[in-house]
Scaffold this active site. Structure first.
Site, short mmCIF file in Angstrom:
data_model
loop_
_atom_site.label_atom_id
_atom_site.label_comp_id
_atom_site.label_asym_id
_atom_site.label_seq_id
_atom_site.Cartn_x
_atom_site.Cartn_y
_atom_site.Cartn_z
N CYS A 218 0.80 -1.14 0.01
CA CYS A 218 0.05 0.03 -0.06
C CYS A 218 0.75 1.21 0.13
O CYS A 218 1.65 1.52 -0.89
CB CYS A 218 -0.82 -0.03 1.46
SG CYS A 218 -2.46 1.27 0.96
N LYS B 96 -12.40 7.85 -1.71
CA LYS B 96 -11.51 6.87 -1.41
C LYS B 96 -11.98 5.37 -2.16
O LYS B 96 -13.05 4.93 -2.61
CB LYS B 96 -11.90 6.51 0.04
CG LYS B 96 -11.10 5.33 0.73
CD LYS B 96 -11.22 5.42 2.00
CE LYS B 96 -10.40 4.20 2.86
NZ LYS B 96 -10.61 4.21 4.25
N HIS C 142 -4.40 -4.24 -0.32
CA HIS C 142 -4.26 -5.12 0.94
C HIS C 142 -4.82 -6.43 1.03
O HIS C 142 -5.69 -6.75 1.52
CB HIS C 142 -5.01 -4.24 2.00
CG HIS C 142 -4.53 -3.02 2.27
ND1 HIS C 142 -3.35 -2.74 3.49
CD2 HIS C 142 -4.75 -1.81 2.57
CE1 HIS C 142 -3.16 -1.68 3.59
NE2 HIS C 142 -3.95 -0.90 3.09
N GLU D 118 -3.51 -8.67 2.36
CA GLU D 118 -3.12 -9.29 3.83
C GLU D 118 -4.34 -9.18 4.64
O GLU D 118 -4.38 -9.66 5.62
CB GLU D 118 -1.97 -8.71 4.24
CG GLU D 118 -2.23 -7.46 5.20
CD GLU D 118 -2.15 -6.00 3.98
OE1 GLU D 118 -2.20 -5.19 4.72
OE2 GLU D 118 -2.20 -6.36 2.86
#
Length: 308
Positions: free
Chosen positions: A142, A163, A235, A237
């Site tokens: 990121c 966003k 992301h 993860e």
């Protein structure tokens, strides 16, 4: 083989409960093998959660992994208890003489700031340079990935009008890459960021290859052979509930935000989300660890020398 972490690290109980093999420090000493040394520079605000997420993925590989938690030398974490930081983290300056097979640099809640205005930017630039002599391979995530391509390649980041938030479909653009071995042609990955880097800004002579991309969310994963790095802008993860926690946190703070894209069933925030990326997260980290294992020198002191 299991992952080696401190015996009393909070992530241990979670990983044990999930069936991840965790090796105690005393047991690790008795095993006559060299573990893969992985450093984690954790810049995320909730450090304990991020430790668990990364350790879970590293611990699912067939190799023994020794995880070292690293922090910026002079930056004080505000969202993690100080006793946790003191107990488990090492200042980068203190471990900078060491060598690692792999090094992970996470995202950070500073993405809307110009890079040069981040208080620890100068030290992070030194860390990026240090990885070129003391680390065999890097995995930047990121904002960490945006910072890396800015430092090494001069790529800018751009503020989004709204966003990028949700779970987006991505395409496998390099099926022959060792990092995407076993990947589907089409898969989903969580995205949570206010900025982006653009395909058009990748320098022609950089040697970087686009491995993953989304029609809606843009660039996702770059392979940067010249710097032995993977740059993951999203992301993969994340836990199942990470986007949910961010959404309800912002709602509680009175922020105007829509539910994460394609995350809650029928876009209903009262229903628990389904994880559609877990298997690909394990696959990507497993492929990265395997590639490190296949190419890193057995003698750690040789890491950073020509060709290693």
């Amino acid at each position: 083989m299991p992952i080696k972490i401190p015996d009393d690290l909070p992530a241990r109980a979670t990983l044990d409960a999930e069936g991840v093999m965790v090796l105690g420090e005393a047991d690790a000493v008795r095993q006559d093998i060299r573990p893969m040394r992985i450093g984690l520079l954790n810049l995320m605000p909730n450090k304990i959660r991020t430790e668990t997420q990364i350790a879970r993925l590293l611990g699912s590989t067939p190799l023994q992994v020794e995880l070292t938690l690293v922090k910026m030398t002079n930056h004080v974490a505000r969202n993690t208890p100080s006793d946790h930081i003191i107990s488990f983290y090492h200042d980068w300056e203190d471990i900078s003489v060491q060598r690692f097979d792999g090094f992970i640099i996470t995202g950070a809640p500073v993405e809307t700031m110009p890079f040069e205005e981040v208080t620890y930017w100068d030290e992070l630039r030194r860390i990026f340079d240090w990885t070129q002599t003391n680390v065999h391979g890097c995995f930047n995530i990121c904002w960490g990935a945006q910072a890396a391509v800015h430092h090494f390649h001069g790529m800018p980041k751009y503020l989004l009008e709204e966003k990028a938030f949700g779970v987006y479909r991505h395409r496998n653009l390099a099926p022959a890459s060792p990092y995407l071995r076993g990947f589907s042609d089409d898969f989903s990955i969580p995205v949570s960021r206010w900025t982006e880097v653009l395909r058009a800004d990748i320098p022609a002579a950089s040697g970087m290859n686009i491995l993953m991309e989304s029609d809606e969310a843009g660039l996702c994963l770059l392979d940067d052979p010249a710097h032995r790095s993977l740059h993951m802008f999203n992301h993969i993860e994340y836990d199942s509930g990470s986007l949910s926690e961010e959404y309800f946190r912002d709602i509680a703070a009175g922020k105007a935000i829509a539910p994460p894209h394609s995350y809650f069933p029928d876009n209903d925030p009262t229903r628990p989300p389904e994880n559609r990326w877990r298997s690909h997260a394990h696959l990507l980290f497993g492929n990265w660890i395997n590639q490190l294992y296949q190419t890193t020198p057995f003698d750690l002191s040789k890491i950073g020398q020509a060709g290693t």
